[in-house]
Design a protein around this motif. Structure first.
Motif, mmCIF file in Angstrom:
data_model
loop_
_atom_site.group_PDB
_atom_site.id
_atom_site.type_symbol
_atom_site.label_atom_id
_atom_site.label_comp_id
_atom_site.label_asym_id
_atom_site.label_seq_id
_atom_site.Cartn_x
_atom_site.Cartn_y
_atom_site.Cartn_z
ATOM 1 N N ALA A 161 -119.817 -31.108 -59.005
ATOM 2 C CA ALA A 161 -119.644 -31.152 -57.581
ATOM 3 C C ALA A 161 -120.787 -31.135 -56.724
ATOM 4 O O ALA A 161 -120.853 -32.339 -56.002
ATOM 5 C CB ALA A 161 -118.515 -29.802 -57.114
ATOM 6 N N LYS A 162 -121.887 -30.687 -57.248
ATOM 7 C CA LYS A 162 -122.993 -30.649 -56.570
ATOM 8 C C LYS A 162 -123.574 -32.035 -56.512
ATOM 9 O O LYS A 162 -124.104 -32.708 -55.604
ATOM 10 C CB LYS A 162 -123.997 -29.673 -56.772
ATOM 11 C CG LYS A 162 -125.298 -29.476 -55.760
ATOM 12 C CD LYS A 162 -125.601 -28.235 -55.753
ATOM 13 C CE LYS A 162 -126.233 -27.729 -54.379
ATOM 14 N NZ LYS A 162 -126.416 -26.191 -54.493
ATOM 15 N N VAL A 163 -123.592 -32.672 -57.757
ATOM 16 C CA VAL A 163 -124.310 -34.024 -57.989
ATOM 17 C C VAL A 163 -123.523 -34.950 -57.234
ATOM 18 O O VAL A 163 -124.031 -35.924 -56.708
ATOM 19 C CB VAL A 163 -124.099 -34.194 -59.511
ATOM 20 C CG1 VAL A 163 -124.330 -35.723 -59.774
ATOM 21 C CG2 VAL A 163 -125.156 -33.345 -60.375
ATOM 22 N N GLU A 164 -121.962 -34.988 -57.185
ATOM 23 C CA GLU A 164 -121.331 -35.969 -56.547
ATOM 24 C C GLU A 164 -121.647 -35.719 -54.870
ATOM 25 O O GLU A 164 -121.594 -36.934 -54.272
ATOM 26 C CB GLU A 164 -119.767 -35.620 -56.684
ATOM 27 C CG GLU A 164 -119.515 -36.043 -58.257
ATOM 28 C CD GLU A 164 -119.829 -37.556 -58.647
ATOM 29 O OE1 GLU A 164 -119.657 -38.680 -57.637
ATOM 30 O OE2 GLU A 164 -120.596 -37.670 -59.804
ATOM 31 N N GLU A 165 -121.755 -34.485 -54.512
ATOM 32 C CA GLU A 165 -122.192 -34.416 -52.999
ATOM 33 C C GLU A 165 -123.528 -35.209 -52.626
ATOM 34 O O GLU A 165 -123.406 -35.637 -51.885
ATOM 35 C CB GLU A 165 -122.057 -32.921 -52.601
ATOM 36 C CG GLU A 165 -122.446 -32.429 -51.273
ATOM 37 C CD GLU A 165 -122.969 -30.970 -51.166
ATOM 38 O OE1 GLU A 165 -123.654 -30.772 -50.260
ATOM 39 O OE2 GLU A 165 -122.395 -30.186 -52.169
ATOM 40 N N TYR A 166 -124.437 -34.830 -53.566
ATOM 41 C CA TYR A 166 -125.587 -35.522 -53.068
ATOM 42 C C TYR A 166 -125.803 -36.946 -53.417
ATOM 43 O O TYR A 166 -126.572 -37.390 -52.822
ATOM 44 C CB TYR A 166 -126.704 -34.606 -53.810
ATOM 45 C CG TYR A 166 -127.335 -33.316 -53.014
ATOM 46 C CD1 TYR A 166 -128.530 -33.507 -52.373
ATOM 47 C CD2 TYR A 166 -126.675 -32.022 -53.272
ATOM 48 C CE1 TYR A 166 -128.961 -32.215 -51.554
ATOM 49 C CE2 TYR A 166 -127.200 -31.021 -52.581
ATOM 50 C CZ TYR A 166 -128.176 -31.060 -51.701
ATOM 51 O OH TYR A 166 -128.410 -30.067 -51.005
ATOM 52 N N ARG A 167 -125.010 -37.001 -54.620
ATOM 53 C CA ARG A 167 -125.126 -38.899 -54.600
ATOM 54 C C ARG A 167 -124.359 -39.392 -53.620
ATOM 55 O O ARG A 167 -124.873 -40.618 -53.153
ATOM 56 C CB ARG A 167 -124.365 -39.063 -56.142
ATOM 57 C CG ARG A 167 -124.618 -40.674 -56.515
ATOM 58 C CD ARG A 167 -124.133 -40.778 -57.585
ATOM 59 N NE ARG A 167 -124.650 -42.118 -58.286
ATOM 60 C CZ ARG A 167 -124.136 -43.184 -57.954
ATOM 61 N NH1 ARG A 167 -123.291 -43.406 -57.004
ATOM 62 N NH2 ARG A 167 -124.938 -44.244 -58.356
ATOM 63 N N GLU A 168 -123.413 -38.867 -53.158
ATOM 64 C CA GLU A 168 -122.982 -39.571 -51.876
ATOM 65 C C GLU A 168 -123.970 -39.611 -50.718
ATOM 66 O O GLU A 168 -123.927 -40.849 -49.878
ATOM 67 C CB GLU A 168 -121.466 -38.740 -51.321
ATOM 68 C CG GLU A 168 -120.677 -39.748 -50.669
ATOM 69 C CD GLU A 168 -119.385 -38.774 -50.244
ATOM 70 O OE1 GLU A 168 -118.839 -38.692 -49.059
ATOM 71 O OE2 GLU A 168 -118.849 -38.052 -51.359
ATOM 72 N N MET A 169 -124.610 -38.391 -50.351
ATOM 73 C CA MET A 169 -125.465 -38.698 -49.489
ATOM 74 C C MET A 169 -126.628 -39.592 -49.679
ATOM 75 O O MET A 169 -127.141 -40.156 -48.801
ATOM 76 C CB MET A 169 -126.203 -37.277 -49.210
ATOM 77 C CG MET A 169 -125.397 -36.318 -48.483
ATOM 78 S SD MET A 169 -125.618 -34.555 -48.851
ATOM 79 C CE MET A 169 -127.383 -34.222 -48.566
ATOM 80 N N LEU A 170 -126.866 -39.880 -51.055
ATOM 81 C CA LEU A 170 -127.905 -40.692 -51.339
ATOM 82 C C LEU A 170 -127.628 -42.098 -51.123
ATOM 83 O O LEU A 170 -128.181 -42.960 -50.568
ATOM 84 C CB LEU A 170 -128.329 -40.429 -52.802
ATOM 85 C CG LEU A 170 -129.081 -41.653 -53.587
ATOM 86 C CD1 LEU A 170 -130.735 -41.410 -53.258
ATOM 87 C CD2 LEU A 170 -129.152 -41.629 -55.093
#
Length: 694
Positions: A203-212
């Motif tokens: 979940a955290k990876v998807e959240e930060y990847r979206e921001m990236l």
């Protein structure tokens, strides 16, 4: 011809003890440049090769080395973190195209990180961030990312997320590829596996990847439009956008890891290659003419253009002086003659060497984009431009800060006097922030520097490297004087001694200038009462006099002189007569203008464990410090204050006593402020007594 697109000229910079040198060691190991890793705490790091560096576990001078990663040539400069050696960072950033800012996972954005970041902003150097030491107690990657935003005002673009924290830190997740890099043990940096993202992090990876992705695609409207329509960008497009934004300084790709435990350094190297600019992608160096005015031209990074190279560092070693040089355009070959635009003389290139810390490899030539060292340059100093004698141009020179502290030194025996003079001259060539002068009254040798540690190490180098034992006097503060009142005055210089005499009368106003304005001169004379050809003599004489104030002989700051009127004699007036009139006018009027002593105020940044905050603040108050802020961190409190330099001598010993050895501090010059009357009276009396005794 070498492909300049495969070059990366980078610097590694950070606060003391954030792990710059350790990171450099790991890079050299991974790129096959060294086979055994040397540790800083053992005094065995490759780039810390001075005895003083090995003993103290700090980097004192920047070291250069070259290595290859993924087919790219990396010229790396490891810079010092201690504030007294900031000059090394400044001049390194001046010649680099990119940088890696290393931050401690538990210490966060520390004082020197801020100074270095400011220098990098001034030099418009693209950077990536490496949050190091995530295996430490109290390490918090997300807290450091927040600090980068809040303290530095920068935009960190998170590229990797840590797997685990503190002693459970095992690897990182790459957000571009959505893959986890996990290291087995901590001895071998190449012993890792690339696997899927751990379930609990998805979940955290998807959240930060979206921001990236959203931040990166801001660089390309078409890709952003497609993304908003639901189309994911390809890896190549994403990397291209990140590269574009990084070079434009819109954001800073941010990685995490532990260099000491050999985790996460490969990702940083990949980031250097993928996102930092090659020499051809940075804003070219502006050229100026011999008077220092911009010509509008720039040093285009191209081997086929006329030669433009900047000497950015002089280092003395057993084979003679090494001149570290960045070649911006054209080619350098062994034996060729180049013009030094500062001295106006040509010099012959003796040998060209590629540096690896303190060892070297011979080269026959160098071209645009290279950072190399030259041997045999007799008259080239830091900041000088070397160029094609047929097509001369000067690159924008470096500006160095003035020293704030000085001490008198004397050799232990008279025989060493000459030896000391030669050694000091060599050291001044190496370090432009280190100065030397001889006191005219006493004949004493005075050395000046950026702080106590700076001068301490210079004296140590004199002793060990040059074999000169010296005795040190008490540290002297670089006080200044200024005036606080406007005075209108007149002075007539008249001398008749047979034959032609000397005559010059000036009516003038002396007034305080704006802080930081220095000395200013203006003439409002109309009607030719003081002919225009004498104005420059009056200006020069007042300017010369400013070097000695009337209170205690310290230089005078921020004064404006306006020439209002005067008179001259057709036969007896001359430039010399008006020069003498201005010098006497200065001595007559400055005492009437309510002169005042100014003292250097330092920006002090103290780190202390929480239970000693009261003691530290109380001590700073006793030292006339003004507390600006307190910031609690995971392992202690940072106190920012302004304090007079004269009260800060020996502070590190006192701080360590108060905090049981756990406190740290750094300070740098901030501004000059009026000295309280009781302090000023003592300083003036001591200074005048010292001069009288001599």
């Amino acid at each position: 011809m070498t492909d300049l697109g495969k070059y990366r000229n980078i610097g590694i910079f950070a606060h003391v003890d954030a792990g710059k040198t350790t990171t450099t060691e790991r890079i050299l190991k991974l790129t096959g440049k060294i086979h055994k890793i040397g540790e800083v705490h053992d005094g065995a790091a490759t780039t810390d090769f001075m005895e003083q560096e090995q003993e103290r576990g700090i980097t004192i001078q920047s070291a250069a080395t070259t290595c290859i990663w993924d087919g790219h040539r990396l010229n790396i400069i490891d810079t010092p973190g201690h504030v007294d050696f900031t000059i090394e960072v400044y001049r390194s950033l001046k010649v680099l195209d990119g940088g890696v800012g290393v931050f401690c996972g538990s210490g966060g954005v520390e004082p020197q990180s801020e100074t270095n970041w400011r220098y990098a902003n001034d030099s418009k150097v693209a950077r990536i961030i490496f949050v190091n030491k995530l295996d430490r107690i109290g390490a918090d990657f997300f807290s450091v990312v927040r600090q980068v935003k809040d303290v530095l005002g920068a935009h960190p673009l998170v590229m990797t997320l840590p797997i685990g924290t503190e002693e459970d830190f095992t690897g990182v997740v790459d957000l571009v590829t959505r893959k986890a890099w996990v290291w087995e043990g901590s001895e071998d940096p190449t012993n890792y596996t690339i696997t899927d993202v751990p379930e609990n992090m998805k979940a955290k990876v998807e959240e930060y990847r979206e921001m990236l992705v959203e931040t990166a695609l801001d660089q390309d409207d078409d890709l952003m439009g497609a993304y908003l329509d639901g189309k994911q960008p390809s890896e190549a497009d994403l990397k291209r956008c990140i590269r574009k934004g990084t070079i434009a300084l819109d954001f800073f790709p941010t990685y995490c890891g532990s260099a000491f435990k050999n985790k996460g350094v490969q990702n940083v190297l990949n980031g250097v290659v993928d996102y930092l600019p090659s020499p051809t992608e940075v804003v070219p160096q502006p050229e100026i003419d011999l008077e220092g005015n911009p010509t509008g031209g720039t040093a285009i990074v191209d081997p086929d253009y006329p030669l433009r190279a900047l000497a950015f560092k002089i280092m003395d070693d057993r084979y003679g002086a090494l001149t570290f040089t960045r070649v911006y355009s054209g080619r350098l070959t062994k034996g060729m003659s180049v013009l030094n635009t500062f001295t106006g003389k040509t010099e012959r290139i003796g040998r060209i060497v590629e540096m690896h810390a303190n060892s070297r490899e011979e080269r026959d030539s160098a071209q645009a984009g290279d950072i190399i060292a030259l041997l045999g340059m007799k008259n080239t100093r830091t900041g000088h431009t070397l160029c094609d004698p047929d097509k001369p141009a000067t690159l924008e020179p470096m500006v160095f800060p003035d020293p704030v502290i000085s001490i008198a030194i004397a050799p232990k025996d008279k025989a060493a006097m000459e030896k000391m003079g030669v050694a000091l001259n060599k050291m001044i060539q190496e370090d432009p922030s280190f100065r030397m002068e001889t006191d005219e009254d006493s004949g004493e040798t005075i050395i000046k520097g950026m702080g106590e540690l700076h001068l301490d190490i210079k004296v140590d180098i004199l002793k060990r490297t040059h074999g000169v034992e010296v005795q040190m006097g008490k540290p002297q503060v670089a006080y200044r004087e200024t005036i606080t009142k406007l005075v209108e005055d007149t002075y007539t210089h008249k001398k008749q001694s047979g034959g032609s005499g000397q005559y010059g009368r000036i009516d003038y106003v002396i007034e305080p200038g704006e802080p930081g304005s220095g000395y200013q001169f203006e003439s409002k004379v109309t009607g030719g009462n003081v002919p225009r050809e004498y104005w420059s003599a009056i200006d020069k004489a007042f300017g010369f006099s400013m070097s000695q104030g009337t209170l205690a002989g310290f230089p005078l700051l921020d004064v404006k002189v306006t020439l209002m009127d005067g008179a001259y004699h057709a036969v007896d007036s001359s430039s010399m007569a008006f020069e003498l009139a201005a010098k006497a006018a200065y001595r007559q009027t400055i005492p009437k203008a309510a002169p005042q002593l100014l003292e250097p105020i330092m920006k002090v940044d103290v780190y202390t464990p929480e239970d000693h905050v009261g003691d530290v603040i109380g001590d700073l108050n006793r030292r006339r410090g003004m507390i600006k802020s307190q910031e609690p961190g995971p392992t202690g409190v940072r106190i920012k204050a302004n304090a007079p330099l004269s009260e800060m001598f020996g502070y590190i010993g006192q701080l360590r006593t108060m905090t049981s050895g756990r406190g740290q501090f750094s300070m740098e010059f901030s501004y000059y402020a009026p000295c309280p009357k009781n302090v000023a009276d003592v300083v003036i009396k001591e200074t005048l007594d010292r001069k009288a005794a001599k």
